[in-house]
Design an enzyme around this catalytic site. Structure first.
Site, short mmCIF file in Angstrom:
data_model
loop_
_atom_site.label_atom_id
_atom_site.label_comp_id
_atom_site.label_asym_id
_atom_site.label_seq_id
_atom_site.Cartn_x
_atom_site.Cartn_y
_atom_site.Cartn_z
N GLY A 81 10.91 21.36 23.99
CA GLY A 81 12.15 20.62 23.79
C GLY A 81 12.36 20.09 22.39
O GLY A 81 13.33 19.38 22.14
N GLU B 71 4.80 23.15 24.76
CA GLU B 71 5.48 24.42 25.05
C GLU B 71 6.76 24.60 24.23
O GLU B 71 7.84 24.64 24.78
CB GLU B 71 5.85 24.44 26.54
CG GLU B 71 4.68 24.19 27.46
CD GLU B 71 5.09 24.07 28.92
OE1 GLU B 71 4.39 24.65 29.77
OE2 GLU B 71 6.12 23.44 29.21
N PRO B 72 6.62 24.71 22.92
CA PRO B 72 7.83 24.89 22.12
C PRO B 72 8.39 26.30 22.29
O PRO B 72 7.63 27.28 22.29
CB PRO B 72 7.32 24.69 20.68
CG PRO B 72 5.88 25.10 20.73
CD PRO B 72 5.38 24.73 22.10
N ARG C 239 12.36 27.00 21.45
CA ARG C 239 13.38 26.96 20.41
C ARG C 239 12.79 26.68 19.03
O ARG C 239 13.19 27.30 18.05
CB ARG C 239 14.38 25.86 20.77
CG ARG C 239 15.61 25.77 19.87
CD ARG C 239 16.33 24.44 20.07
NE ARG C 239 16.42 24.08 21.47
CZ ARG C 239 17.42 24.43 22.27
NH1 ARG C 239 18.42 25.13 21.80
NH2 ARG C 239 17.41 24.06 23.54
N ARG D 220 25.85 29.80 24.10
CA ARG D 220 25.50 28.38 23.98
C ARG D 220 26.67 27.49 23.58
O ARG D 220 26.77 26.36 24.01
CB ARG D 220 24.34 28.20 22.99
CG ARG D 220 23.03 28.81 23.50
CD ARG D 220 21.83 28.42 22.66
NE ARG D 220 21.56 27.00 22.71
CZ ARG D 220 21.92 26.12 21.79
NH1 ARG D 220 22.52 26.53 20.69
NH2 ARG D 220 21.65 24.86 21.95
N TYR E 101 27.15 24.79 26.25
CA TYR E 101 26.65 23.45 25.91
C TYR E 101 27.46 22.77 24.82
O TYR E 101 27.03 21.74 24.30
CB TYR E 101 25.22 23.52 25.36
CG TYR E 101 24.21 24.26 26.17
CD1 TYR E 101 23.95 23.91 27.49
CD2 TYR E 101 23.47 25.29 25.60
CE1 TYR E 101 22.98 24.58 28.21
CE2 TYR E 101 22.50 25.95 26.32
CZ TYR E 101 22.26 25.59 27.63
OH TYR E 101 21.30 26.26 28.33
N CYS F 272 37.68 38.31 26.78
CA CYS F 272 38.93 37.87 27.36
C CYS F 272 38.77 36.47 27.95
O CYS F 272 38.74 36.29 29.18
CB CYS F 272 39.39 38.84 28.43
SG CYS F 272 39.59 40.47 27.74
N GLU F 273 38.64 35.51 27.08
CA GLU F 273 38.33 34.15 27.50
C GLU F 273 38.62 33.27 26.29
O GLU F 273 38.08 33.52 25.22
CB GLU F 273 36.83 34.09 27.83
CG GLU F 273 36.31 32.85 28.44
CD GLU F 273 36.40 32.89 29.96
OE1 GLU F 273 36.62 31.85 30.54
OE2 GLU F 273 36.25 33.99 30.54
N TYR G 91 17.58 31.41 22.93
CA TYR G 91 18.61 31.28 23.97
C TYR G 91 19.91 32.00 23.64
O TYR G 91 20.97 31.60 24.11
CB TYR G 91 18.86 29.79 24.30
CG TYR G 91 17.59 29.08 24.68
CD1 TYR G 91 16.95 29.39 25.88
CD2 TYR G 91 16.99 28.16 23.83
CE1 TYR G 91 15.75 28.78 26.23
CE2 TYR G 91 15.79 27.55 24.17
CZ TYR G 91 15.17 27.86 25.36
OH TYR G 91 13.99 27.27 25.70
C1 LIG Z 1 12.65 25.43 28.52
C2 LIG Z 1 11.28 24.92 28.63
C3 LIG Z 1 10.48 24.82 27.50
C4 LIG Z 1 10.95 25.17 26.12
O1 LIG Z 1 11.99 24.36 25.70
P1 LIG Z 1 12.47 24.45 24.17
O2 LIG Z 1 13.63 23.51 24.13
O3 LIG Z 1 12.87 25.84 23.92
O4 LIG Z 1 11.32 24.02 23.34
C5 LIG Z 1 9.19 24.38 27.65
N1 LIG Z 1 8.69 24.07 28.88
C6 LIG Z 1 9.45 24.17 29.99
C7 LIG Z 1 8.85 23.81 31.28
C8 LIG Z 1 10.76 24.58 29.91
O5 LIG Z 1 11.48 24.66 31.02
#
Ligand SMILES: *Cc1c(COP(=O)(O)O)cnc(C)c1O
Length: 463
Positions: free
Chosen positions: A278, A320-321, A323, A360, A364, A391-392, A421
């Site tokens: 995240g 868990e990066p 993005r 996106r 978002y 077409c949107e 993404y």
């Molecule tokens: C989506 C997700 C991530 C990665 O999120 P990023 O915003 O891309 O870093 C990591 N862990 C879990 C469980 C996720 O669902």
């Protein structure tokens, strides 16, 4: 101020319509290193280059639209995360951001682990040689077939997301004569978004088991009793595009609180804690993301401090990066098809892709930047909305940005920070063909995901 080549359309700050955008940059030809991959620059003629290749060459060879991925930049970022966390922590790249076999190999070589969240992602990871023990399997509704495949393959962990799944995975593992390492995903009551930190409505979502009301503790209680499971830790993922570490601070505090309760009740200290991904990236010059080493330092300190206070041995941390690794490494290269100035409003620039290659903005309200890539220009800035060919009317790639006023059909423009993404969420809306991913490095380019063809489309349509 002088008017640009276009007869109509606002050009100046005093006549700009409402919208969320900053004033035009002093030099529209400049490429802010914050939002572009490391090897991106302009050559002597002003053409954007990446990995030593010009975008005009790339467009000629591979067509547009195309995602252009800077392999050296990807590897640098992956390595920076790995190095920042060192040997006492694990970095799992979140494959859902963008996954291909080339990416799996790069991750493997750079010493990262990999998160997958579907059978398809698992198949991609395994087919590119990622060792199963370095794979984590996520998802809130993994099918029994997917679970069986993951257990048989020997994935390093399955992240359990519900009471039903605890029993399901235990049962499948046991029937295969295995004891599956698992983490339990909990929701800690914080949800973090861009630039904000909201502590409400957080548990009202499909992922995880709420800490509140003792549900997470009950999940651990049940999982510990099942022979098919080896509970190795607790998992928490609080949101995405986060810049503020305070959400992680609260999450770590609450996860460690649960670890302490588990120790007190069961006499076991779970060895791992996963704080999810995240971490935010710069989509525009207004964003200020943190460096991996700052994030690693902050997270390690938070967990260590919380564990000391709870008299627990510090668990192994994983992150868990997704993005933050792949996002900045790629840009989307488009060709301008039409330029339509709307008096008193803005100029609509239509490109040869759109919401099918970047959902996106529509999904978002995401913000992006854009640059004229096939040349430089000294024309006055004009406020543009870069739109697609679908077409949107919501088919918007870049909502508000400035491009030179002499922009014309045939120009190439590039939208940076589309590595995450975009291809992974791409669709065939309007039967538009999904663009290729072209990796560039040291003056060489190669297709890592090829462009879709009409034959691809028709192959699925069995008449
Ligand atoms: C989506 C997700 C991530 C990665 O999120 P990023 O915003 O891309 O870093 C990591 N862990 C879990 C469980 C996720 O669902």
């Amino acid at each position: 101020m002088s008017r640009s080549a276009h007869p109509a359309g606002p050009r100046h700050a005093d006549v700009l319509p409402e919208g969320h955008y900053s004033a035009p940059a002093d030099d529209l030809n400049a490429l802010d290193p914050k939002v572009w991959a490391h090897t991106v620059g302009r050559d002597a003629d002003g053409v954007v280059t990446v990995g030593g290749i010009t975008v005009t060459q790339l467009a000629e060879e591979y067509g547009t639209p195309a995602y252009i991925l800077d392999e050296a930049d990807f590897r640098d970022r992956a390595r920076a995360w790995r190095t920042a966390f060192g040997n006492d922590a694990d970095v799992f790249y979140a494959g859902k951001a963008f996954l291909s076999r080339a990416v799996v190999r790069w991750l493997h070589e750079e010493g990262l682990n990999l998160d997958v969240c579907s059978g398809g992602e698992l198949a991609t990871a395994l087919s590119a040689g990622m060792p199963a023990e370095r794979i984590a399997f996520h998802g809130n509704n993994k099918s029994p077939e997917e679970i069986e495949r993951a257990v048989r393959a020997g994935v390093g962990r399955i992240v359990l997301d519900s009471f039903q799944e605890i029993v399901r995975v235990a049962h499948i593992a046991q029937s295969l004569g295995k004891r599956q390492p698992v983490q339990i995903r909990i929701t800690v009551g914080v949800e973090a978004h861009t630039h904000e930190f909201i502590a409400t409505a957080h548990e009202d979502q499909k992922f995880g088991i709420p800490l509140a009301g003792g549900q997470a503790a009950e999940a651990v209680r049940r999982a510990l009793q099942l022979d098919g499971l080896e509970v190795i830790g607790i998992h928490s993922h609080i949101g995405s595009q986060i810049f503020d570490m305070s959400g992680f601070e609260v999450a770590a505090h609450r996860v460690v609180g649960l670890l302490k309760d588990i120790r007190d009740e069961h006499g076991v200290e779970l060895p791992e804690i996963d704080l999810g991904g995240g971490l935010g990236i710069a989509y525009t010059s207004d964003d200020d993301p943190r460096e991996p080493h700052e994030i690693a330092k902050a997270l390690t300190e938070i967990v260590t401090r919380e564990c000391e206070a709870a008299r627990l041995a510090t668990p192994r941390i994983s992150v868990e990066p997704g993005r933050a690794i792949v996002g900045p490494t790629a840009f989307t290269l488009y060709e301008v098809g039409t330029v339509k100035p709307l008096d008193g409003l803005r100029t609509y620039v239509s490109v040869d892709g759109g919401m099918s290659d970047n959902i996106r903005t529509a999904l978002y309200d995401a913000e992006y930047s854009v640059a004229l890539a096939s040349r430089t220009s000294d024309a006055e800035p004009m406020l543009v909305r870069v739109v697609g060919k679908h077409c949107e009317s919501g088919d918007i790639v870049v909502k508000d940005a400035f491009l030179p006023g002499d922009l014309a059909p045939g120009d190439l423009i590039a939208v940076p920070a589309t590595g995450a993404y975009c291809r992974s969420m791409a669709s065939n809306y309007n039967h538009v063909l999904r663009p290729p991913v072209v990796a560039v490095r040291d003056g060489a380019a190669r297709v890592v995901v090829r462009r879709e063809t009409e034959e691809d489309l028709l192959r699925l349509d069995v008449g």
